[in-house]
Scaffold this active site. Structure first.
Site, mmCIF file in Angstrom:
data_model
loop_
_atom_site.group_PDB
_atom_site.id
_atom_site.type_symbol
_atom_site.label_atom_id
_atom_site.label_comp_id
_atom_site.label_asym_id
_atom_site.label_seq_id
_atom_site.Cartn_x
_atom_site.Cartn_y
_atom_site.Cartn_z
ATOM 1 N N THR A 126 12.222 38.034 -18.798
ATOM 2 C CA THR A 126 11.841 36.630 -18.569
ATOM 3 C C THR A 126 11.939 36.235 -17.100
ATOM 4 O OG1 THR A 126 12.603 34.360 -18.987
ATOM 5 C CG2 THR A 126 14.242 36.072 -19.234
ATOM 6 N N ASP A 127 11.157 35.238 -16.728
ATOM 7 C CA ASP A 127 11.243 34.706 -15.351
ATOM 8 C C ASP A 127 12.597 34.035 -15.083
ATOM 9 O OD1 ASP A 127 10.898 32.346 -16.833
ATOM 10 O OD2 ASP A 127 9.045 31.738 -15.813
ATOM 11 N N GLU A 128 13.348 33.729 -16.154
ATOM 12 C CA GLU A 128 14.630 33.038 -15.953
ATOM 13 C C GLU A 128 15.653 33.902 -15.228
ATOM 14 O OE1 GLU A 128 16.169 30.506 -18.881
ATOM 15 O OE2 GLU A 128 14.202 29.916 -19.616
ATOM 16 N N TYR A 151 21.947 32.435 -21.438
ATOM 17 C CA TYR A 151 20.747 33.159 -21.889
ATOM 18 C C TYR A 151 20.183 34.008 -20.751
ATOM 19 C CZ TYR A 151 15.781 34.039 -22.583
ATOM 20 O OH TYR A 151 14.544 34.658 -22.628
ATOM 21 N N LYS A 155 19.827 38.196 -20.355
ATOM 22 C CA LYS A 155 18.560 38.915 -20.125
ATOM 23 C C LYS A 155 18.614 39.707 -18.813
ATOM 24 C CE LYS A 155 15.302 38.718 -22.285
ATOM 25 N NZ LYS A 155 14.887 39.566 -23.454
#
Ligand code: NAD
Ligand code: DAU
Length: 345
Positions: A126-128, A151, A155
């Protein structure tokens, strides 16, 4: 590559990817391996349920014995890992399952890839993991990871482990980092399906803070096409960002959604913000573009298509928005909504 184990394949993106692969590759066998948490739903896979190339195994990616059995039984040569706890707000309430699944579970899948000498392990990221990004800059794959929620940290940890197995053991891995996906079968805790279903019911839309946070809303099938391309043409050990290259403010997303559904702006409620809320994500997608991929939908098209799908598929979401979901909704929004001013901001 012909026998795919799609972990987390009963969730939102995973189920769209399963359908996409079965539609596009007649010779592939697809095994979905999924724990069926609150977010996993076999209704998402009804359209392929009778396809002889599709099989479902209920299992946890943290269970090394069950993973090994599925790999042996179905002669798996490729793992594509979508399995994760995925909702940032839930990770703030209780991070435990996030760490279990993304950190330990990804390790279990990497060990299985090594033990069985699989052709490929692909990690859906994810971009997060890049953290929030200042105006004027877009994250490149080589940027330092700076996750800021439990979260995102779970990741990022998985990505680091995947890279470690590439460097240390020469495992054939690839990673894709996607932006905010929207489309059919997304659990209505995420902002677009939550707001679409609330708007259909004339319920308030709880916008966190000023609503000026920026996200790259992308259509889920565009993401699936890009994952497919990386699986077949991506370089081993490499990371590929997948987004639209264009981010919009949440308030703009809300306006498009309400207009598409013919619902009034008076449903908007500005409520207490998410702790540690990342203001902006933005991806540089030059690397995946260089492989020949382009997003087919703008954010506005994706939001409109998604809103229409929820309007036309009440059978899917009405049964989800009951029971446990209502308890979650009350815990997450009860106080926020009670304390929010009632005029549109
Ligand atoms: P989702 O929450 O809809 O689905 C997750 C699926 O994983 C569910 O079917 C669930 O049952 C399964 N699962 C959870 N824990 C498991 C475990 N221990 N063992 C086996 N299965 C388990 O998620 P999604 O939105 O489809 O996201 C899929 C992947 O894509 C995740 O890895 C997520 O981090 C990543 N991602 C999501 C987005 C997005 O916008 N939704 C964007 C970029 C990346
Ligand atoms: O960026 C990719 C990520 O997108 C994925 O890795 C995550 O799995 C996925 O959940 C999503 O994370 P976000 O936190 O960006 O998505 P969410 O739908 O929760 O929120 C999108 C934006 O909307 C964010 O700025 C927070 C805001 N929001 C969200 C909810 C649920 C609200 O204003 N109100 C809400 O009720």
């Amino acid at each position: 590559m012909k026998n795919l184990l799609i972990t987390g394949g009963a969730g939102f993106i995973g189920s769209n990817f399963v359908t996409y692969m079965l539609n596009n590759y007649t010779t592939y066998q697809v095994v979905v391996y999924d724990k069926l948490t609150y977010a996993g739903n076999l209704d998402n896979l009804l359209s392929v349920a009778d396809d002889p190339r599709y099989r479902f195994v209920k299992g946890d990616i943290c269970d090394a014995t069950a993973v090994a059995q599925a790999i042996r039984q179905y002669e798996i040569d490729t793992i594509i890992n979508f399995a994760a706890e995925t909702h940032v707000d839930r990770s703030i309430m209780d991070p435990d399952a996030f760490i279990q699944t993304s950190v330990y579970g990804t390790y279990v899948l990497l060990e299985a890839t090594k033990r069985f000498g699989l052709e490929r392990f692909h990690q859906i990221s994810t971009d997060e993991v890049y953290g929030h990004i200042p105006p004027g800059y877009s994250s490149k794959e080589t940027d330092k990871l700076d996750p800021r929620s439990p979260y995102a940290a779970s990741k990022a940890s998985a990505d680091l482990m995947v890279n470690a197995y590439f460097v240390t053991y020469g495992l054939p891995v690839t990673i894709t980092r996607g932006s905010n996906n929207i489309g059919p079968y997304q659990y209505p805790e995420k902002v677009v399906p939550l707001f679409a279903t609330n708007a259909i019911d004339g319920e308030p839309l709880p916008v966190y803070g000023d609503g000026r946070q920026m996200r790259e809303y992308q259509y889920v099938l565009d993401h699936c096409e890009a994952i497919d391309l990386v699986l077949h043409q991506g370089a081993l050990g490499e990371v590929y960002n997948i987004g639209t290259g264009v981010e919009i403010e949440n308030m703009r997303m809300v306006e498009i959604l309400l207009d598409e559904l013919g619902a009034p702006r008076s449903l908007i409620r500005h409520v207490a913000d998410r702790p540690g809320h990342d203001r902006r994500y933005s991806l540089d997608i030059g690397k995946i573009r260089a492989l020949g991929w382009e997003p087919r939908h703008t954010a506005e098209e994706a939001i409109r298509l998604t809103a229409r799908w929820y309007r036309e598929n009440e059978w899917w979401w009405r049964k989800i928005k009951s029971g446990d979901f209502l308890a979650y909704y009350q815990a997450q929004y009860g106080r926020r909504l009670a304390e929010a001013p009632t005029t549109a901001g």
